[in-house]
Scaffold this active site. Structure first.
Site, short mmCIF file in Angstrom:
data_model
loop_
_atom_site.label_atom_id
_atom_site.label_comp_id
_atom_site.label_asym_id
_atom_site.label_seq_id
_atom_site.Cartn_x
_atom_site.Cartn_y
_atom_site.Cartn_z
N GLU A 243 127.99 37.93 60.64
CA GLU A 243 127.54 38.07 62.02
C GLU A 243 126.53 39.21 62.17
O GLU A 243 126.55 39.95 63.15
CB GLU A 243 128.74 38.29 62.95
CG GLU A 243 129.68 37.11 62.96
CD GLU A 243 130.89 37.32 63.86
OE1 GLU A 243 130.96 38.35 64.58
OE2 GLU A 243 131.78 36.46 63.84
N CYS A 244 125.65 39.33 61.21
CA CYS A 244 124.69 40.43 61.14
C CYS A 244 123.28 39.89 61.36
O CYS A 244 123.00 38.72 61.08
CB CYS A 244 124.80 41.08 59.75
SG CYS A 244 123.62 42.39 59.40
N GLY A 245 122.40 40.73 61.82
CA GLY A 245 121.00 40.34 61.96
C GLY A 245 120.35 39.99 60.64
O GLY A 245 119.33 39.30 60.60
#
Length: 163
Positions: free
Chosen positions: A34-36
């Site tokens: 769930e990271c950029g």
């Protein structure tokens, strides 16, 4: 100690010694779903597919230490990686990369290849370590360095001729 002295548990819970990868080039990366930077899974997979038969092994190490961006359980992480990004490279169980509970491999990596301004700490998800065939750490790359930017260096380490 050397890289080959360490082991880790796969996302499926199997103990895996890094000695198993002796003579291979390794690209080790702490990951999060769930990271950029999560889209880097795609580029890591492309490197894996292109160079696995030449001697490259990519291993992802899911970590929830940065912004709680890897909250899922092992089955959730594995399913996400396979469905969303077609990940076929090896994933470890969820680990910590910083602090007193950091996985021993990551303690070793950060001790022997420091980051910007000599920092040992991993600053964010998708920090990458490149290991040569002899087990020497030859590069540490932050999340702003996309995996595809390592292609020339990987080819050099693999002694792959392109073009």
């Amino acid at each position: 100690m050397a890289i080959s002295d360490f082991s880790f548990n796969t996302i499926d819970g199997h103990s895996t010694p890094l000695a198993r990868f002796s003579g291979r080039v390794l690209l080790l990366c702490n990951t999060a779903s769930e990271c950029g930077f999560t889209k880097q899974y795609e580029a890591l997979e492309k490197l894996h597919r292109r160079y696995q038969h030449e001697g490259l092994s990519v291993i992802g190490f899911p970590c929830n230490q940065f912004g709680q961006q890897e909250p899922g359980q092992a089955t959730d992480i594995k399913q996400f990686c396979q469905i969303r990004y077609g990940v076929s490279f090896l994933l470890s169980e969820k680990i910590e990369v910083n602090g007193q509970h950091a996985h021993p491999l990551w303690q070793y990596l950060t001790k022997h290849k420091r980051g910007i301004l000599g920092s040992k700490a991993i600053k964010w998800n998708f920090t990458k370590f490149l290991i040569d065939r002899e087990g020497k750490i030859v590069g540490r790359y932050g999340p702003l360095t996309p995996p595809q930017a390592l292609q020339d260096r990987i080819e050099e380490l693999l002694q792959v001729k392109t073009g």
